[in-house]
Write an enzyme that holds these catalytic residues in place. Sequence first.
Site, mmCIF file in Angstrom:
data_model
loop_
_atom_site.group_PDB
_atom_site.id
_atom_site.type_symbol
_atom_site.label_atom_id
_atom_site.label_comp_id
_atom_site.label_asym_id
_atom_site.label_seq_id
_atom_site.Cartn_x
_atom_site.Cartn_y
_atom_site.Cartn_z
ATOM 1 N N LYS A 92 -7.183 -0.917 18.762
ATOM 2 C CA LYS A 92 -7.399 -2.087 18.352
ATOM 3 C C LYS A 92 -6.125 -2.585 17.962
ATOM 4 O O LYS A 92 -5.201 -1.971 17.530
ATOM 5 C CB LYS A 92 -8.516 -1.992 17.187
ATOM 6 C CG LYS A 92 -9.848 -1.883 17.660
ATOM 7 C CD LYS A 92 -10.882 -1.619 16.545
ATOM 8 C CE LYS A 92 -12.423 -1.446 17.015
ATOM 9 N NZ LYS A 92 -13.393 -1.071 15.872
ATOM 10 N N ARG A 96 1.962 -3.688 3.479
ATOM 11 C CA ARG A 96 3.125 -3.767 3.004
ATOM 12 C C ARG A 96 3.035 -5.003 2.005
ATOM 13 O O ARG A 96 2.319 -6.051 2.532
ATOM 14 C CB ARG A 96 4.380 -4.228 3.960
ATOM 15 C CG ARG A 96 4.662 -2.893 4.655
ATOM 16 C CD ARG A 96 5.862 -3.431 5.604
ATOM 17 N NE ARG A 96 6.053 -2.004 6.512
ATOM 18 C CZ ARG A 96 7.290 -1.622 6.300
ATOM 19 N NH1 ARG A 96 8.333 -1.740 5.224
ATOM 20 N NH2 ARG A 96 7.794 -0.382 7.075
ATOM 21 N N SER A 126 5.199 10.156 14.887
ATOM 22 C CA SER A 126 5.126 11.354 16.084
ATOM 23 C C SER A 126 3.553 11.198 16.632
ATOM 24 O O SER A 126 2.445 11.157 15.849
ATOM 25 C CB SER A 126 5.596 12.562 15.763
ATOM 26 O OG SER A 126 4.770 13.100 14.727
ATOM 27 N N HIS A 165 -8.221 4.471 33.646
ATOM 28 C CA HIS A 165 -8.999 4.350 34.875
ATOM 29 C C HIS A 165 -10.530 3.551 34.311
ATOM 30 O O HIS A 165 -10.826 3.843 33.289
ATOM 31 C CB HIS A 165 -9.273 5.909 35.354
ATOM 32 C CG HIS A 165 -8.309 6.641 35.853
ATOM 33 N ND1 HIS A 165 -7.627 5.875 36.919
ATOM 34 C CD2 HIS A 165 -7.595 7.446 35.374
ATOM 35 C CE1 HIS A 165 -6.594 6.779 37.119
ATOM 36 N NE2 HIS A 165 -6.526 7.748 36.243
#
Length: 169
Positions: free
Chosen positions: A127, A146, A103, A74
Site C-alpha cells: 500500500k 517523522r 534490507s 502475474h
Amino acid sequence: MGILSKLKLTKLYRKNHWDKTLIHINENQHIFAKIIFKGTGYIGPNATVTGKGIVTIGDNTIIGPNVEIMTTVHNYESNLLPYNGSNDITKNIYIGRNVWIGSDVIIMPGIKIGEGSVIGAKAFVNKDIPKCSIVVGTPARVIKKRDLNEYEKLCNEQKLYLYKKYLLK
C-alpha cells in the site's frame, strides 16, 4: 534525469561529468526494469528491480541490500492455471526523496512511497506510504511519523547523508 534500462552496474555512476548526480549501485544487482533516478541514490548489494513498468527514485534515497522492487506481477485471474503469462499486471513505482529502505524489503507494483519515509527491514509494502512515515511489518504499516518541522529543517540545511558521504569530500 536519465533512464537506465536492463542495466547491471557495479560502480559509481554519474550522468555526466559536470553533474553532481551520483548513483551508487553495489555488486550483484539484478536490474531488469526502467529506473529514473531523480538525483543521488544508493542501491545495496543483491537488490532486484524487475518488471515492465518504471521505477522513479527520488534524490538522496538509500535502498538496502536484498530489496525486491517489482513493477509487474502475474494475474491469477486468467484463463490458464496457475496464471496466464500474457495477462500480467504492470504498474509504475514512485519512491520519494530522502527515503531509506531497509534490507530484505519487498515493494509491489503501483506503490508510492512518500518523501522522508523509512521502511523497516523485511517489510512487505503493498500500500502507498505517506510522507515522513516510519513503517514496518508484513504487510507494512505506519508505526510513527517523522517530525515534519525537523525534517524540513534538515532538508533546508542540506544535511543529506549521501551528499556528505559521496559528493562533499
